[in-house]
Each structure stands twice: as structure tokens, then as C-alpha cells.
Design an enzyme around this catalytic site. Structure first.
Site, PDB file in Angstrom:
ATOM      1  CB  ALA A  10      33.283  51.738  38.175  1.00 38.18           C
ATOM      2  N   GLY A  11      33.764  48.172  37.476  1.00 39.12           N
ATOM      3  CA  GLY A  11      33.171  47.059  36.718  1.00 39.12           C
ATOM      4  C   GLY A  11      32.206  46.279  37.594  1.00 39.12           C
ATOM      5  N   GLY A  14      33.397  46.147  41.376  1.00 39.37           N
ATOM      6  CA  GLY A  14      33.469  47.501  41.940  1.00 39.37           C
ATOM      7  C   GLY A  14      32.086  48.093  42.160  1.00 39.37           C
ATOM      8  CG  ASP A  33      36.303  51.615  35.069  1.00 36.05           C
ATOM      9  OD1 ASP A  33      36.092  50.583  35.739  1.00 36.05           O
ATOM     10  OD2 ASP A  33      36.783  51.582  33.900  1.00 36.05           O
ATOM     11  NE  ARG A  82      39.685  32.751  37.773  1.00 38.98           N
ATOM     12  CZ  ARG A  82      39.468  31.596  38.380  1.00 38.98           C
ATOM     13  NH1 ARG A  82      39.985  30.486  37.886  1.00 38.98           N
ATOM     14  NH2 ARG A  82      38.738  31.531  39.468  1.00 38.98           N
ATOM     15  NE  ARG A  88      40.643  33.123  42.036  1.00 40.17           N
ATOM     16  CZ  ARG A  88      40.155  31.909  42.310  1.00 40.17           C
ATOM     17  NH1 ARG A  88      40.932  30.853  42.228  1.00 40.17           N
ATOM     18  NH2 ARG A  88      38.894  31.756  42.651  1.00 40.17           N
ATOM     19  CG  ASN A 120      41.803  37.038  41.515  1.00 43.05           C
ATOM     20  OD1 ASN A 120      42.292  36.697  42.580  1.00 43.05           O
ATOM     21  ND2 ASN A 120      40.511  36.922  41.240  1.00 43.05           N
ATOM     22  NE  ARG A 151      32.937  31.394  45.037  1.00 42.12           N
ATOM     23  CZ  ARG A 151      33.828  32.129  44.367  1.00 42.12           C
ATOM     24  NH1 ARG A 151      35.123  31.921  44.537  1.00 42.12           N
ATOM     25  NH2 ARG A 151      33.430  33.046  43.522  1.00 42.12           N
ATOM     26  CG  HIS A 175      41.469  33.962  45.950  1.00 39.18           C
ATOM     27  ND1 HIS A 175      40.402  33.216  46.392  1.00 39.18           N
ATOM     28  CD2 HIS A 175      40.994  34.737  44.946  1.00 39.18           C
ATOM     29  CE1 HIS A 175      39.330  33.537  45.683  1.00 39.18           C
ATOM     30  NE2 HIS A 175      39.657  34.444  44.802  1.00 39.18           N
TER      31      HIS A 175
HETATM   32  N1  APR Z   1      42.156  52.196  36.250  1.00 37.33           N
HETATM   33  C1  APR Z   1      40.863  52.080  36.643  1.00 37.33           C
HETATM   34  N2  APR Z   1      40.060  51.101  36.232  1.00 37.33           N
HETATM   35  C2  APR Z   1      40.568  50.182  35.394  1.00 37.33           C
HETATM   36  C3  APR Z   1      41.902  50.227  34.951  1.00 37.33           C
HETATM   37  C4  APR Z   1      42.716  51.294  35.424  1.00 37.33           C
HETATM   38  N3  APR Z   1      43.985  51.410  35.057  1.00 37.33           N
HETATM   39  N4  APR Z   1      42.106  49.183  34.118  1.00 37.33           N
HETATM   40  C5  APR Z   1      40.954  48.496  34.050  1.00 37.33           C
HETATM   41  N5  APR Z   1      40.021  49.109  34.809  1.00 37.33           N
HETATM   42  C6  APR Z   1      38.621  48.757  35.013  1.00 37.33           C
HETATM   43  C7  APR Z   1      37.927  48.233  33.750  1.00 37.33           C
HETATM   44  O1  APR Z   1      37.580  49.292  32.866  1.00 37.33           O
HETATM   45  C8  APR Z   1      36.717  47.543  34.340  1.00 37.33           C
HETATM   46  O2  APR Z   1      35.572  48.380  34.383  1.00 37.33           O
HETATM   47  O3  APR Z   1      38.489  47.684  35.916  1.00 37.33           O
HETATM   48  C9  APR Z   1      37.166  47.203  35.768  1.00 37.33           C
HETATM   49  C10 APR Z   1      37.152  45.709  36.053  1.00 37.33           C
HETATM   50  O4  APR Z   1      35.827  45.307  35.996  1.00 37.33           O
HETATM   51  P1  APR Z   1      35.346  43.944  35.325  1.00 37.33           P
HETATM   52  O5  APR Z   1      36.018  43.787  34.006  1.00 37.33           O
HETATM   53  O6  APR Z   1      33.864  43.931  35.395  1.00 37.33           O
HETATM   54  O7  APR Z   1      35.969  42.837  36.292  1.00 37.33           O
HETATM   55  P2  APR Z   1      35.486  42.415  37.743  1.00 37.33           P
HETATM   56  O8  APR Z   1      34.584  41.251  37.639  1.00 37.33           O
HETATM   57  O9  APR Z   1      35.037  43.611  38.492  1.00 37.33           O
HETATM   58  O10 APR Z   1      36.845  41.870  38.353  1.00 37.33           O
HETATM   59  C11 APR Z   1      37.910  42.757  38.668  1.00 37.33           C
HETATM   60  O11 APR Z   1      38.581  41.468  40.572  1.00 37.33           O
HETATM   61  O12 APR Z   1      37.769  39.419  41.277  1.00 37.33           O
HETATM   62  C12 APR Z   1      38.789  40.073  40.593  1.00 37.33           C
HETATM   63  O13 APR Z   1      39.577  38.444  38.991  1.00 37.33           O
HETATM   64  C13 APR Z   1      38.861  39.636  39.154  1.00 37.33           C
HETATM   65  O14 APR Z   1      40.944  40.701  38.680  1.00 37.33           O
HETATM   66  C14 APR Z   1      39.551  40.797  38.526  1.00 37.33           C
HETATM   67  C15 APR Z   1      39.038  41.995  39.333  1.00 37.33           C
END
Ligand code: APR
Length: 308
Positions: A10-11, A14, A33, A82, A88, A120, A151, A175
Site C-alpha cells: 500500500a505504498g 499501491g 501492507d 529504486r 531495476r 521490479n 512515457r 522493462h
Molecule cells: N507484504 C506486503 N507489503 C510489503 C511487503 C510484504 N512482504 N514488503 C514490503 N511491503 C510494502 C512496503 O511496506 C511499502 O509500503 O510495499 C510497499 C512498497 O511501496 P513503496 O516503498 O512506496 O514503493 P512503490 O513506489 O509503491 O514501488 C513498489 O513497484 O514500481 C515498482 O520498482 C517499484 O518494486 C517497486 C514496487
């Protein structure tokens, strides 16, 4: 009964996906999350926006997988993004562990779901999800091609001052920086790009497209792109839930198409209620085929590292 889409992670990507989906009133949404309280807080905030935009959608946040049961679609965005200077591929080992676990936990509760992966390195994580869920390949796909093509479309629109709606671009391949923007097949209102733009401008757009993700990473400094990747997922979810038979570039399982086998790789695919209905094959020239082959070798090498 409303459809259900669970988004694991849910970052930034998400929660932005949840936003796009809720705005289109496509399905009830579950955000999961590991960070305590965060998915619940974002879900409640989004739920409270629904009266304002007039959409009847239930948004739930959780730190466990029970609320994901019987999802129609599972979206995987869990994992690390990243940092500046990273490729990636640098995310491979860490994200493989996370995505593998997410796939196992979700498939137990939603054995009939269709999976869309965003984490990724995308093509490899999609392959891993396919293996871990044991689903038929047409029910697992990755989002990357819509983003890469969008893009390129945005850059062409900026260059020519033409509506984005008139611009069709097709980016194939893995990608990563070796993705293959197709300049002969991409067009503005039907006119091929290589007939409109001088070679140096076209090459600059191709290069900027290839490095489009990195450009955002260096500007943001913490994290990577999220609006456009999430919009790409929303388009795929809509195509599936509405059985649109929509053709979009996506990471799909290759079974002989473009001479490739047993990898997930970016190609135009037709999406509908059953998932990937068809992979479309363009006629490519020697140069385009060689670029695609090079990109595929990189993806295959990373898949091999997973020892599945
Ligand atoms: N279960 C559930 N959530 C998890 C887990 C897990 N085991 N491990 C990590 N997370 C959550 C993190 O807590 C975080 O909130 O995944 C979320 C990722 O969110 P961000 O850090 O904001 O990253 P985001 O920009 O959403 O990118 C996520 O997508 O585009 C790709 O390269 C990017 O691999 C990355 C992914």
C-alpha cells in the site's frame, strides 16, 4: 455483487492504484501492507473521499491476508523501489523474497484470481508470481508496457504539440534500459513517427523513454514513479473486469511469439475476463528483432538467477 481487487503493497504505487480504481468505481478494494496502521489509514481516507466524488466503493486496509479472500484480481506492488543510481535488477533478491511470499499467501485465499504484477524487476517478478501461484500463464501478467508506451506518447505530445489521444506508441521487450520502442509502428493519427520526426529528435525521444523511470527516480530522490505506473494497472484492471478485449503492451508469457519461450516479456496482449486472451505479433525487421532478442536475454538471465 461488486468485484474485488486486492492490492498488496500500500505504498506509493499501491495506494495510487487504489485511488485510480476507486475513481472509476470498478471494484471494492483491499489494501494490504506490512506497515501497521498505514493501509488502514489510507483505506479510511480514501473511503471518506467517496461521498465527495459520488462513488460506491468499499476500501479496506489490513496487515493480514484474510480480507483478500475471493479477490477477482490481485495486484502486487509490494517490495522496494529504486534509489538514485540503482537499476531495476538491483532489486532482484529482496523483491523476489517479498513477491514469492505475497503470491503464496494470496493464491491460498483467491484461487481464481487474475494477477497483475508491478514490483521490479518486473518481468522476473511476474514469472515468479506465475510459478508460485501455479496458475495458467494467461492469468498472470505484469504492468510495464502501458507505462513505457505512455512515457513515449507523452514525450511525442510535448515535442509535436498534438493531443495525447492522437498518439499511439508501442514499446516492447523487458522493462529495463534495453526495452524496444518501435518507431515504425508508433504513429500520430496513423502517420508513422519516423515519417514525422527527424531522426535525431526521434532518437532523443527513444532514449528518454528507455531512461524514463530513472529520470523520475533522480528527481524524486526517494522512491520511483507512481502516478503513471498505477494508471497503467488501472487500465489493465478495467480491461479485465469489463471484458474489453483491449490490446495493450504488457508483460506476458511467451510461447513461441517473437521466437521466445518460457519468459515473461513485454508484448502487445489482448486482455479480457479470462486474462491474457492473445499475444499480438508485429512484423519486425532485423534490427528490431535483434534489439528484442538482446532485451530477452537480459530477462532470461535474471529468471535463471531465481533457480525456480
Ligand atoms: N507484504 C506486503 N507489503 C510489503 C511487503 C510484504 N512482504 N514488503 C514490503 N511491503 C510494502 C512496503 O511496506 C511499502 O509500503 O510495499 C510497499 C512498497 O511501496 P513503496 O516503498 O512506496 O514503493 P512503490 O513506489 O509503491 O514501488 C513498489 O513497484 O514500481 C515498482 O520498482 C517499484 O518494486 C517497486 C514496487
Amino acid at each position: 455483487m461488486r468485484k474485488k481487487v486486492s492490492i498488496i503493497g500500500a505504498g506509493m504505487t499501491g495506494s495510487t492504484t487504489a485511488h485510480w480504481l476507486a475513481e472509476r468505481e470498478l471494484a471494492d478494494i483491499v489494501l494490504v501492507d506490512i506497515v501497521e496502521g498505514m493501509p488502514q489509514g489510507k483505506a479510511l481516507d480514501l473511503q471518506e473521499a467517496m461521498p465527495v466524488i459520488g462513488k460506491d466503493v468499499t476500501v479496506t486496509g489490513a496487515n493480514d491476508y484474510e480480507p483478500t479472500a475471493d479477490s477477482d484480481i490481485v495486484v502486487i506492488t509490494a517490495g522496494l523501489p529504486r534509489k538514485p543510481g540503482m537499476s531495476r535488477d538491483d532489486l532482484l533478491a529482496t523483491n523476489a523474497e517479498i513477491v514469492g511470499k505475497v503470491a503464496e499467501e494470496t493464491i491460498k485465499r483467491s484461487p481464481n484470481a487474475i494477477y497483475i504484477v508491478l514490483t521490479n524487476p518486473l518481468d522476473v517478478m511476474t514469472y515468479l508470481t506465475w510459478k508460485k501461484t501455479g496458475l495458467p500463464a494467461n492469468k498472470v501478467m505484469g504492468q510495464a508496457g502501458i507505462l513505457d508506451s505512455a512515457r513515449m506518447r507523452a514525450f511525442v505530445a510535448m515535442e509535436l504539440g498534438v493531443s495525447v489521444e492522437n498518439i499511439n506508441c508501442y514499446v516492447l521487450g523487458g522493462h529495463g534500459d534495453s526495452m524496444v520502442p518501435l518507431t515504425r509502428h508508433s504513429n500520430v493519427a496513423g502517420v508513422p513517427l519516423n515519417k514525422i520526426l527527424p531522426p535525431d529528435r526521434l532518437e532523443a525521444i527513444v532514449e528518454r523513454t528507455r531512461k524514463g523511470g530513472g529520470e523520475i527516480v533522480s528527481l524524486l530522490k526517494t522512491g520511483s514513479a507512481f502516478y503513471a505506473p498505477a494508471a497503467g494497472i488501472a487500465q489493465m484492471v478495467e480491461a479485465i473486469l469489463k471484458d474489453k478485449h483491449l490490446i495493450v503492451p504488457a508483460a506476458v508469457y511467451m510461447q513461441g511469439e517473437y521466437g521466445l519461450n518460457d519468459i515473461y516479456f513485454g508484448a502487445p496482449a489482448q486482455l479480457g475476463a479470462s486474462g491474457v486472451e492473445k499475444v499480438i505479433e508485429y512484423e519486425l525487421n532485423e534490427e528490431e528483432m535483434a534489439a528484442l532478442k538482446k532485451s530477452a536475454e537480459g530477462v532470461a538471465a535474471n529468471i535463471a538467477k531465481l533457480n525456480l
